[in-house]
Scaffold this active site. Structure first.
Site, short mmCIF file in Angstrom:
data_model
loop_
_atom_site.label_atom_id
_atom_site.label_comp_id
_atom_site.label_asym_id
_atom_site.label_seq_id
_atom_site.Cartn_x
_atom_site.Cartn_y
_atom_site.Cartn_z
N HIS A 1 18.64 -22.44 5.01
CA HIS A 1 18.53 -22.80 6.42
C HIS A 1 17.55 -23.95 6.58
O HIS A 1 16.38 -23.84 6.19
CB HIS A 1 18.08 -21.60 7.25
CG HIS A 1 19.21 -20.67 7.59
ND1 HIS A 1 19.12 -19.72 8.56
CD2 HIS A 1 20.45 -20.55 7.06
CE1 HIS A 1 20.28 -19.06 8.64
NE2 HIS A 1 21.09 -19.55 7.73
N PRO B 1 7.52 -8.48 12.72
CA PRO B 1 8.53 -9.23 11.96
C PRO B 1 8.96 -10.55 12.62
O PRO B 1 9.71 -11.31 12.03
CB PRO B 1 9.70 -8.27 11.86
CG PRO B 1 9.47 -7.23 12.88
CD PRO B 1 8.01 -7.17 13.13
N LYS C 1 7.30 -12.75 8.12
CA LYS C 1 6.20 -12.91 7.16
C LYS C 1 5.90 -11.67 6.32
O LYS C 1 5.10 -11.74 5.39
CB LYS C 1 4.93 -13.30 7.93
CG LYS C 1 4.99 -14.70 8.51
CD LYS C 1 4.91 -15.77 7.46
CE LYS C 1 5.32 -17.13 8.00
NZ LYS C 1 6.49 -17.66 7.33
P1 FAS Z 1 7.20 -1.31 0.74
O1 FAS Z 1 6.81 -0.38 1.85
O2 FAS Z 1 8.48 -2.05 0.82
O3 FAS Z 1 7.26 -0.50 -0.64
C1 FAS Z 1 6.27 0.48 -0.94
C2 FAS Z 1 6.90 1.47 -1.91
O4 FAS Z 1 5.90 2.42 -2.29
C3 FAS Z 1 8.04 2.28 -1.28
O5 FAS Z 1 9.18 2.20 -2.11
C4 FAS Z 1 7.49 3.70 -1.17
O6 FAS Z 1 8.48 4.67 -1.39
C5 FAS Z 1 6.45 3.72 -2.28
N1 FAS Z 1 5.35 4.66 -2.07
C6 FAS Z 1 4.70 4.92 -0.91
N2 FAS Z 1 3.73 5.84 -1.13
C7 FAS Z 1 3.77 6.16 -2.45
C8 FAS Z 1 3.04 7.03 -3.28
N3 FAS Z 1 2.03 7.77 -2.79
N4 FAS Z 1 3.37 7.11 -4.60
C9 FAS Z 1 4.36 6.35 -5.10
N5 FAS Z 1 5.10 5.49 -4.38
C10 FAS Z 1 4.80 5.41 -3.07
N6 FAS Z 1 9.48 -8.06 6.94
C11 FAS Z 1 10.07 -9.24 7.21
O7 FAS Z 1 9.65 -10.27 6.68
N7 FAS Z 1 11.15 -9.29 8.07
C12 FAS Z 1 11.68 -8.15 8.65
O8 FAS Z 1 12.64 -8.21 9.41
C13 FAS Z 1 11.09 -6.91 8.38
N8 FAS Z 1 11.59 -5.76 8.92
C14 FAS Z 1 10.98 -4.56 8.64
C15 FAS Z 1 11.46 -3.35 9.19
C16 FAS Z 1 10.83 -2.13 8.91
C17 FAS Z 1 11.35 -0.83 9.51
C18 FAS Z 1 9.68 -2.10 8.08
C19 FAS Z 1 8.95 -0.80 7.78
C20 FAS Z 1 9.20 -3.29 7.53
C21 FAS Z 1 9.85 -4.52 7.80
N9 FAS Z 1 9.40 -5.73 7.24
C22 FAS Z 1 9.98 -6.92 7.51
C23 FAS Z 1 8.28 -5.75 6.35
C24 FAS Z 1 8.76 -5.33 4.96
O9 FAS Z 1 9.77 -6.20 4.57
C25 FAS Z 1 7.56 -5.31 4.06
O10 FAS Z 1 6.75 -6.46 4.26
C26 FAS Z 1 7.91 -5.18 2.61
O11 FAS Z 1 8.71 -4.04 2.46
C27 FAS Z 1 6.61 -5.08 1.82
O12 FAS Z 1 6.92 -4.69 0.55
P2 FAS Z 1 5.95 -3.70 -0.24
O13 FAS Z 1 4.54 -4.18 -0.11
O14 FAS Z 1 6.55 -3.55 -1.60
O15 FAS Z 1 5.98 -2.32 0.56
C1 PHB Z 2 16.07 -10.40 9.53
O1 PHB Z 2 15.97 -9.17 9.33
O2 PHB Z 2 17.09 -11.06 9.21
C2 PHB Z 2 14.91 -11.12 10.19
C3 PHB Z 2 13.88 -10.38 10.75
C4 PHB Z 2 12.82 -11.03 11.35
C5 PHB Z 2 12.81 -12.43 11.38
C6 PHB Z 2 13.83 -13.16 10.81
C7 PHB Z 2 14.90 -12.50 10.21
O3 PHB Z 2 11.77 -13.07 11.98
#
Ligand code: FAS
Ligand code: PHB
Length: 389
Positions: free
Chosen positions: A72, A292, A296
């Protein structure tokens, strides 16, 4: 068992760090609470910054991403049925890619398996011990009993609800938080995207975002009250409300269909400092959360991984601890800039319950200035594509 780095969490942070270190001969074990399928079932981020793209290539897991992603050049900003483009490519000669977090995580799991990377799934009761000594160790439980891993370091990649951040004593930790008075109701549908780029829309009814995963899979969001329950939103209600919030041209061409995923996520900004305590390093959502709006979340997790990876390479390769000693300082400097940008995008594009008429006029003036002013668009572009590591 003994390893060099125990990584708690098998999400994108933990898997990317494990893959990068393994390729440099540094031994890791990943402990994941869930199953692989459960982790892959989460629908989250969609936009990758240039830094994350580079890390995926360095980790040797970019082949499918480079083949299937959408590049993009910019994005569309809309307000009250007007819209304008912010062209990152023209402004800062950089682009972003659309490649879902689910696919990033899948590629990383596949790569870990190909390299016989050590991942233990369905672990329970993870406890991190003796972090302030040179004999740190982690205990956990699986179906076949209690386990212990002795290690040099622990990477806490276990997300916002993990155990790592809580292991740092409260009197050492400073936590900064801003909870927004709304959430995002998100829908994933097997429909063609409404536009070739994303549309961020600020309407009198609230925020909406039109995004995508590929040419047959679209991702849409609308701002909703925190009190809303996802089961109260039928697909038809969602599509009708989305159409009310995006420009008429997009609403008229929107292809709707059954939701294959529908969920509400609350919005918050959160940072914990420091991100290191003794032999423990916090990484990704374990240390910080962003709304979100600025795309970031995953991308700040990637910059943490970059700093920690290079710090550990310096330690194990050169016996120099400068990189790990400065990890928290370097990671936080970039995280706070991402927090600011995410807060700015959220403030600019959402309607707040307590907004006054004056506030609404200021918001519109900011949108009109962004529309008219190249310098303002350049600042947005610099932040959206990702500040340098
Ligand atoms: P994660 O939370 O992805 O991964 C952590 C892992 O640790 C999980 O698999 C969990 O099961 C495991 N874990 C937890 N506790 C544990 C324990 N005690 N022992 C062992 N394992 C354990 N970011 C964007 O940029 N755009 C978005 O649109 C966006 N939408 C999101 C929507 C939701 C509902 C959420 C919750 C987050 C969203 N995010 C978004 C942010 C998301 O993408 C995070 O930044 C990303 O998952 C971060 O990755 P990790 O740091 O690996 O954490
Ligand atoms: C997406 O989930 O595609 C997404 C979410 C938040 C953004 C951009 C894209 O700011």
């Amino acid at each position: 068992m003994r390893t060099q780095v125990v990584i708690i969490g098998g999400g994108p942070s933990g898997l990317l760090l494990s893959q990068l270190l393994h390729r440099k001969g540094i031994d890791t074990v990943v402990l994941e609470r869930q199953t692989r399928d459960y982790v892959l079932g989460r629908i989250r981020a969609g936009i990758l910054e240039r830094g994350m793209v580079a890390l995926m290539r360095e980790a040797g897991v970019a082949e499918r991403m480079d083949r299937e992603c959408f590049v993009h050049d910019g994005t569309v900003m809309a307000y009250d049925n007007e819209s304008f483009g912010v062209n990152f490519k023209e402004l800062v000669d950089t682009t972003v890619i659309v490649y879902g977090q689910t696919e990033v995580t899948r590629d990383l799991y596949d790569a870990r398996e190909k390299m016989d990377g050590k991942i233990v799934f369905q672990v329970q009761d993870v406890v991190i011990n003796d972090l302030e000594t040179d004999k740190a160790y982690v205990t956990y439980r699986t179906a076949d009993g209690e386990k212990r891993i002795d290690c040099d370091f622990v990477a806490g990649c276990d997300g916002f609800h993990g155990v790592s951040r809580q292991t740092i004593p409260q009197d050492i930790r400073t936590e900064y938080e801003k909870v927004y008075p709304f959430g995002w109701l998100g829908v994933l549908s097997e429909t063609p995207p409404v536009h070739e780029e994303l549309i961020y829309a600020n309407s009198s009814r609230g925020f909406a975002l039109c995004s995508m995963r590929n040419e047959k899979l679209s991702r849409y969001y609308i701002q909703c009250p925190l009190s809303d329950k996802v089961e109260a939103w039928s697909d038809q209600m969602f599509w009708d409300e989305l159409k009310r919030r995006i420009p008429d041209e997009a609403a008229d061409s929107l292809v709707t269909g059954p939701s294959i995923e529908k969920s509400i996520a609350p919005l918050r900004s959160f940072v914990t400092e420091p991100m290191r305590w003794g032999r423990l390093f916090l990484c990704g959502d374990a240390a910080h959360i962003v709304p979100p709006t600025g795309a970031k979340g995953l991308n700040t997790a990637a910059s943490d991984v970059h700093y920690l990876y290079h710090g550990l390479l310096q330690y194990y390769g050169e016996g120099d601890s400068e990189g790990i000693d400065r990890y928290s300082e370097k990671a936080l400097a970039r995280i706070w800039k991402a927090e600011r940008f995410s807060w700015w995008m959220t403030s600019l594009m959402h309607r707040y319950p307590d907004q006054t008429e004056f506030d609404l006029r200021i918001q519109r003036a900011e949108l009109e200035f962004l529309r008219e002013n190249k310098a303002a668009q350049t600042v947005m572009a610099e932040n959206y594509v990702g500040l340098p590591y």
